[in-house]
Design an enzyme around this catalytic site. Structure first.
Site, PDB file in Angstrom:
ATOM      1  N   HIS A 142      -9.141   3.967  -0.912  1.00 42.95           N
ATOM      2  CA  HIS A 142      -7.777   3.429  -0.836  1.00 42.95           C
ATOM      3  C   HIS A 142      -7.474   2.520  -2.034  1.00 42.95           C
ATOM      4  CE1 HIS A 142      -4.054   1.940   0.604  1.00 42.95           C
ATOM      5  NE2 HIS A 142      -4.494   0.928   1.337  1.00 42.95           N
TER       6      HIS A 142
ATOM      7  N   CYS B  79       0.813  -1.219   0.000  1.00 42.47           N
ATOM      8  CA  CYS B  79       0.000   0.000   0.000  1.00 42.47           C
ATOM      9  C   CYS B  79       0.844   1.265   0.000  1.00 42.47           C
ATOM     10  CB  CYS B  79      -0.925   0.010   1.210  1.00 42.47           C
ATOM     11  SG  CYS B  79      -1.911  -1.490   1.380  1.00 42.47           S
TER      12      CYS B  79
ATOM     13  N   LYS C 207     -10.037   6.213   4.846  1.00 41.85           N
ATOM     14  CA  LYS C 207     -11.301   5.775   5.423  1.00 41.85           C
ATOM     15  C   LYS C 207     -12.496   6.198   4.584  1.00 41.85           C
ATOM     16  CE  LYS C 207     -14.391   4.224   7.858  1.00 41.85           C
ATOM     17  NZ  LYS C 207     -15.085   4.250   6.589  1.00 41.85           N
TER      18      LYS C 207
END
Length: 388
Positions: A334, A84, A330
């Site tokens: 993502h 990520c 959030k």
């Protein structure tokens, strides 16, 4: 060589776009960034591209050349994978490339496509960022791993699910007017507390969504900006990177993330600032507890003090240090390979005054971005500054 300048940025909408390829989304973000910068594609000397699971989601590796081709650029192109943190590392390499004098103008970014996969396949793909031998084979998923970290934190420092709910509420509110965000709606504390569990103590609103999207930035040298009469407000003054053991069982801490500490310390030293100088932050909140760990590990709050920051109002838009004014992972979303570059894009817009939440930080001059891979086994931190 001076500080690299963020000349322009571009983002796609973050959300569910299963029909769009990564090259298509990166073309949109990259061409937007070039237009925003006022830089001709022929001037780009290097391309750095972050992507995590292209081999799984699109049966496509060797994506560096594809990223350059999507923008009509004939320049060396490198694909970077660090889970990520892929495009966060790509940004760091771009910054180093410009600082060294190797290139005067580069484009950096990333893209990810995940919603064309089923839930089980997406979960398995993301688990590639965990330790297969010691975690994945025994059934560990990232919600489970972060749940362990949350439980350990509550046991060591205190805190509750309600404290996490305040973080979720804040970040959803921050994303309402973000045209690029996946979730443009508010939630209240009861919504978060009453949501179904994902892995106790984490519930649905503690977790970021599965997202498709792309982000890009054009970074140039001071000399290039001056020679081309570019009026640039934002520069990258600090960059740092850290790593930790991949499996949680091999970590010294479950309640701290040393990779973030090391990356932040390097970035702060590079920029000749300290945590107290930071005005706002975009941090990697893949789960609500991750925002707490990030802020504490970077020294923004003391260990054990970050859990109440949102509840106290410290990290709200009107607070002492607004955090995730974009909505964060959030609520903004993502798309894992694009997230680090997206943080740079959001921070740039916040600091130069054309972000939907810029009004809250109009007097700010120092922002940081924190991008993490896995359970923070990889971390990249950047310091961005603007003259006031």
């Amino acid at each position: 060589m001076g500080h690299p300048q963020v000349a322009g940025v571009g983002l796609t909408h973050f959300g569910k776009h299963p029909e769009r390829t990564t090259r298509d989304m990166f073309a949109e973000a990259g061409l937007t960034a070039l237009d925003d910068a006022g830089v001709d594609s022929d001037d780009i000397e290097s391309v750095f591209y972050g992507n995590f699971i292209g081999e799984v989601s699109e049966d496509q590796g060797h994506m560096g050349p594809i990223s350059a081709e999507a923008l009509g650029i004939d320049a060396p192109a490198t694909r970077i994978e660090s889970a990520c943190a892929s495009s966060g590392v790509a940004v760091r390499e771009a910054v180093k490339n410009v600082r060294s004098g190797e290139s005067d103008a580069v484009i950096v970014g990333g893209a990810e496509r995940m919603n064309n996969l089923g839930t089980a396949e997406t979960t398995a793909s993301l688990a590639l960022a965990a330790d297969d031998l010691y975690e994945v084979r025994v059934g560990m998923t990232f919600p489970g791993a972060y749940a362990l970290m949350a439980d350990a934190y509550f046991e060591e420092y205190g805190g509750s699910r309600e404290d996490l709910a305040y973080i979720a509420q804040k970040n959803h509110a921050n994303a309402v007017d973000n045209e690029f965000a996946q979730f443009q709606y508010e939630i209240d504390i009861d919504d978060a507390l009453d949501a179904p569990p994902v892995a106790e103590p984490l519930h649905l609103y503690d977790a970021c969504p599965v997202t498709d999207g792309a982000a890009a930035a054009v970074i140039v040298s001071e000399e290039y900006a001056a020679n081309n009469n570019l009026d640039i407000d934002v520069r990258v003054t600090g960059s740092g990177q850290g790593s930790d053991n991949l499996a949680l069982q091999d970590r010294e801490y479950l309640t701290q993330t040393p990779a973030a500490t090391n990356a932040a310390n390097e970035a702060f030293d590079d920029a000749t600032i300290g945590p107290a100088d930071v005005d706002l932050a975009e941090v990697h909140d893949c789960f609500t507890i991750a925002e707490v760990l990030a802020l504490e590990s970077m020294g923004i709050f003391d260990h054990g003090d970050g859990i109440n920051a949102a509840r106290r109002g410290d990290t709200l838009p009107e607070g002492d240090i607004p955090v995730n004014l974009s909505g964060g992972l959030k609520a903004k979303g993502h798309p894992v390979g694009a997230t680090g570059a997206a943080q740079i894009a959001e921070m740039t817009r916040l600091l130069r005054g054309d972000h939907h939440n810029s009004e809250y930080v109009s007097d700010s001059s120092v922002g940081i971005t924190h991008n993490a891979g896995g359970t923070v086994a990889s971390t990249v931190v950047h310091v961005l500054e603007v003259d006031q």
